[in-house]
Design an enzyme around this catalytic site. Structure first.
Site, PDB file in Angstrom:
ATOM      1  N   HIS A 135       0.835  -1.202   0.000  1.00 27.84           N
ATOM      2  CA  HIS A 135       0.000   0.000   0.000  1.00 27.84           C
ATOM      3  C   HIS A 135       0.875   1.259   0.000  1.00 27.84           C
ATOM      4  O   HIS A 135       0.619   2.209  -0.758  1.00 27.84           O
ATOM      5  CB  HIS A 135      -0.908  -0.021   1.236  1.00 27.84           C
ATOM      6  CG  HIS A 135      -1.693   1.237   1.450  1.00 27.84           C
ATOM      7  ND1 HIS A 135      -3.002   1.375   1.036  1.00 27.84           N
ATOM      8  CD2 HIS A 135      -1.361   2.406   2.051  1.00 27.84           C
ATOM      9  CE1 HIS A 135      -3.433   2.590   1.372  1.00 27.84           C
ATOM     10  NE2 HIS A 135      -2.451   3.230   1.986  1.00 27.84           N
ATOM     11  N   GLU A 136       1.913   1.269   0.822  1.00 31.73           N
ATOM     12  CA  GLU A 136       2.776   2.446   0.910  1.00 31.73           C
ATOM     13  C   GLU A 136       3.618   2.616  -0.353  1.00 31.73           C
ATOM     14  O   GLU A 136       3.843   3.740  -0.811  1.00 31.73           O
ATOM     15  CB  GLU A 136       3.680   2.344   2.148  1.00 31.73           C
ATOM     16  CG  GLU A 136       2.934   2.290   3.470  1.00 31.73           C
ATOM     17  CD  GLU A 136       1.973   3.442   3.672  1.00 31.73           C
ATOM     18  OE1 GLU A 136       2.186   4.524   3.076  1.00 31.73           O
ATOM     19  OE2 GLU A 136       0.992   3.271   4.423  1.00 31.73           O
ATOM     20  N   HIS A 139       1.596   4.379  -2.911  1.00 32.60           N
ATOM     21  CA  HIS A 139       1.554   5.833  -2.740  1.00 32.60           C
ATOM     22  C   HIS A 139       2.765   6.489  -3.408  1.00 32.60           C
ATOM     23  O   HIS A 139       2.639   7.543  -4.039  1.00 32.60           O
ATOM     24  CB  HIS A 139       1.544   6.189  -1.252  1.00 32.60           C
ATOM     25  CG  HIS A 139       0.187   6.116  -0.610  1.00 32.60           C
ATOM     26  ND1 HIS A 139      -0.930   6.710  -1.161  1.00 32.60           N
ATOM     27  CD2 HIS A 139      -0.231   5.523   0.544  1.00 32.60           C
ATOM     28  CE1 HIS A 139      -1.975   6.502  -0.375  1.00 32.60           C
ATOM     29  NE2 HIS A 139      -1.576   5.767   0.653  1.00 32.60           N
ATOM     30  N   GLU A 203      -6.452   6.780  -1.263  1.00 29.52           N
ATOM     31  CA  GLU A 203      -6.323   5.650  -0.342  1.00 29.52           C
ATOM     32  C   GLU A 203      -6.961   4.395  -0.950  1.00 29.52           C
ATOM     33  O   GLU A 203      -6.411   3.296  -0.855  1.00 29.52           O
ATOM     34  CB  GLU A 203      -6.974   5.974   1.002  1.00 29.52           C
ATOM     35  CG  GLU A 203      -6.205   6.966   1.842  1.00 29.52           C
ATOM     36  CD  GLU A 203      -4.798   6.482   2.182  1.00 29.52           C
ATOM     37  OE1 GLU A 203      -4.621   5.296   2.504  1.00 29.52           O
ATOM     38  OE2 GLU A 203      -3.865   7.309   2.103  1.00 29.52           O
TER      39      GLU A 203
END
Length: 274
Positions: A135-136, A139, A203
């Site tokens: 997930h990071e 980003h 997100e």
């Protein structure tokens, strides 16, 4: 990013923010009698660059580089594999005592940093941690930090326009200054509603990118459940201004949700498992 609805909403919000930016830059150029391109350059290059550097420094205060040997070796190997599969350079890994299970990413493609809390490392299983790191990395890949910094800079620019418009439009007294500050704050908040809407959409996008990278949404869904539960009764050591960077979402009142950087946790979990 595969969700067409999210693409459309982000495009609409991005267009609105760009219109705010052009209008604010034009207004400031007229007020001060300077070249609009000078104002535009300061507003979209100089100010964001300063905010980016300052924000990265503030976020990583107290963090330590994660050793590549010992108990963290597997985390480095996992991150290397995820980065290769997601088409980005391996980010620097750092660890920090945040007070709550949490993680965040800063930087850009080629110079990204993923920071995880010691509490998170103790709480999650291997596949759940993999979901969080994916997930990071998403980003970083999607340039989300830079996008948010530019959005905040537009908010500041619009706030300056409101301030000087009120100040120049009335007598110079204490009442005018107070009114100008109030107008600036309201204008900035109006823009930030749209900036934070993009943050919430991103997100969902990062969640979906992580699901594709690890082949299932369930590990990240379980991680979000554990993170939310593990944060209850604990006080975060992270500054509130850093909340937009973190994976943790705290459910708030209906009014506060308008200014939330994250969508509700239960909705994220539902989408990951759908």
């Amino acid at each position: 990013m595969t969700d067409f609805g999210l693409k459309v909403r982000m495009a609409i919000v991005g267009t609105i923010l760009f219109a705010f930016y052009i209008g604010a830059a034009t207004a400031l150029a007229i007020m001060f009698g300077v070249n609009i391109w000078l104002v535009a350059g300061v507003g979209i290059i100089v100010l964001p660059a300063f905010q980016y550097k300052l924000g990265k420094w503030m976020a990583l205060r107290g963090a330590e580089e994660m050793p590549e040997e010992g108990p963290y070796q597997e985390v480095h190997m996992m991150t290397e594999s995820l980065s290769r599969d997601m088409g980005v350079d391996k980010p620097k890994l750092m660890v920090m005592d945040m007070g709550v299970p949490n993680a965040f990413a800063v930087g850009r493609k080629g110079a990204g940093v993923v920071c995880v809390s010691t509490e998170l490392m103790q709480l999650l299983s291997r596949d759940e941690l993999e979901g969080v790191i994916a997930h990071e990395i998403a980003h970083i890949k999607n340039r989300d930090v830079i996008t948010m910094v530019i959005g905040q800079s537009i908010g500041m620019l619009v706030g300056y326009v409101a301030y000087f418009a009120v100040l120049f439009g009335g007598e110079r007294n204490i009442g005018t200054y107070i009114l100008a500050i109030a107008a600036s704050t309201i204008a900035n908040m109006l823009v930030m509603i749209f900036v934070l809407a993009i943050s919430r959409y991103r997100e969902y996008v990062a969640d979906d990118d992580a699901r594709q990278a690890i082949g299932s949404g369930d590990p990240l869904a379980r991680a979000l459940e554990k993170i939310s539960q593990g944060a209850q009764g604990r006080e975060s050591k992270m500054d509130d201004s850093m909340s937009a960077l973190c994976i943790l979402n705290v459910d708030k009142s209906a009014f506060a949700k308008l200014f939330s950087t994250h969508p509700p946790t239960e909705k994220r979990i539902a989408k990951l498992r759908s």
